[in-house]
Design a protein around this motif. Sequence first.
Motif, PDB file in Angstrom:
ATOM      1  N   PRO A  48       0.792  -1.239   0.000  1.00 18.62           N
ATOM      2  CA  PRO A  48       0.000   0.000   0.000  1.00 18.62           C
ATOM      3  C   PRO A  48       0.821   1.285   0.000  1.00 18.62           C
ATOM      4  N   ASP A 206      -5.161   6.840   1.380  1.00 16.23           N
ATOM      5  CA  ASP A 206      -4.639   5.644   2.033  1.00 16.23           C
ATOM      6  C   ASP A 206      -4.547   4.511   1.016  1.00 16.23           C
ATOM      7  N   HIS A 208      -4.481   1.262   1.426  1.00 14.65           N
ATOM      8  CA  HIS A 208      -5.459   0.196   1.657  1.00 14.65           C
ATOM      9  C   HIS A 208      -6.840   0.602   1.137  1.00 14.65           C
ATOM     10  N   THR A 212      -8.899  -1.390  -1.689  1.00 12.49           N
ATOM     11  CA  THR A 212     -10.213  -1.928  -1.348  1.00 12.49           C
ATOM     12  C   THR A 212     -11.276  -1.418  -2.310  1.00 12.49           C
ATOM     13  N   TYR A 239     -11.467  -3.699   5.509  1.00 14.73           N
ATOM     14  CA  TYR A 239     -10.568  -2.550   5.411  1.00 14.73           C
ATOM     15  C   TYR A 239     -10.408  -1.867   6.765  1.00 14.73           C
ATOM     16  N   LYS A 242      -8.075  -3.677   8.919  1.00 15.73           N
ATOM     17  CA  LYS A 242      -6.702  -3.694   8.441  1.00 15.73           C
ATOM     18  C   LYS A 242      -6.012  -2.347   8.614  1.00 15.73           C
ATOM     19  N   SER A 243      -6.744  -1.270   8.495  1.00 18.97           N
ATOM     20  CA  SER A 243      -6.152   0.062   8.497  1.00 18.97           C
ATOM     21  C   SER A 243      -6.919   0.980   9.451  1.00 18.97           C
TER      22      SER A 243
END
Length: 258
Positions: A48, A206, A208, A212, A239, A242-243
Amino acid sequence: MSDILLVDDSEPGIRVLTLNRPERLNALNGELVVRLLEVLDDCEAAGPRLRVVVLKGSGRAFCAGADLKWLAEGTLADHAAHGVFHDNLNALCNRLEGLPQVVVGQIHGYALAGGLEVALCCDMLTVSDDAQLGDEHIRRNLIPGGGGSQRLPRKVGLARGLNMLLTGRRLSGPEAVSWGLACQSAPAPELDQVTMNLARGMAGADGHALATMKTIVRRGIELPLADGLWLELYQQQRYRAKSGAMDQGVSDFAAHRS
């Protein structure tokens, strides 16, 4: 490193890949296709922190298609070698489409046949006003091998796709935008700046989130609406786990309002 593909990481979050066979209008031979596959593997491995990949061509064109001179010099007569080339070309197109980063194709001059097939796998295209985009396989009694017969009608609709595939019709930059094939057209001298401004705007997001969003759209568009809506919710939750960027974005907005 071979110089048939130039790699530029000078912009944060952006990698610019430049096809560099200008003497052949960046036509695709076996070496260039394999090199592209290798570099795309590196892009995915970057994760990412790499947000956007820009694909462009040097000289007078983006890509004029497969290198027919190279094919005629021996590869076409060797069924095994010809099969390997098309397997790799198909893998390249799938790889571009499935890359987690956003892929922006910058099209100037020609994007024809195999060159158009590669362009179709980018997430969005910027095009010069005087660009020429077309699938010209039919003009040489050839059949697409990089997915053009399937991706083009999905991009522009069945009637327009058949029109391009069966006649070899070329589109200008503004026509490509009006047909939904490209997102923006610009005078040729301004194309680099237009493309990089687009890439920089996304590179600030971002990584990610970008990956996504791309996954939701790319996978969801092939699904029934109900399944696509479920996919959106699933990927949103995945998502967020994860972030921390999603929660941070909401907090930042709320703080600004207060």
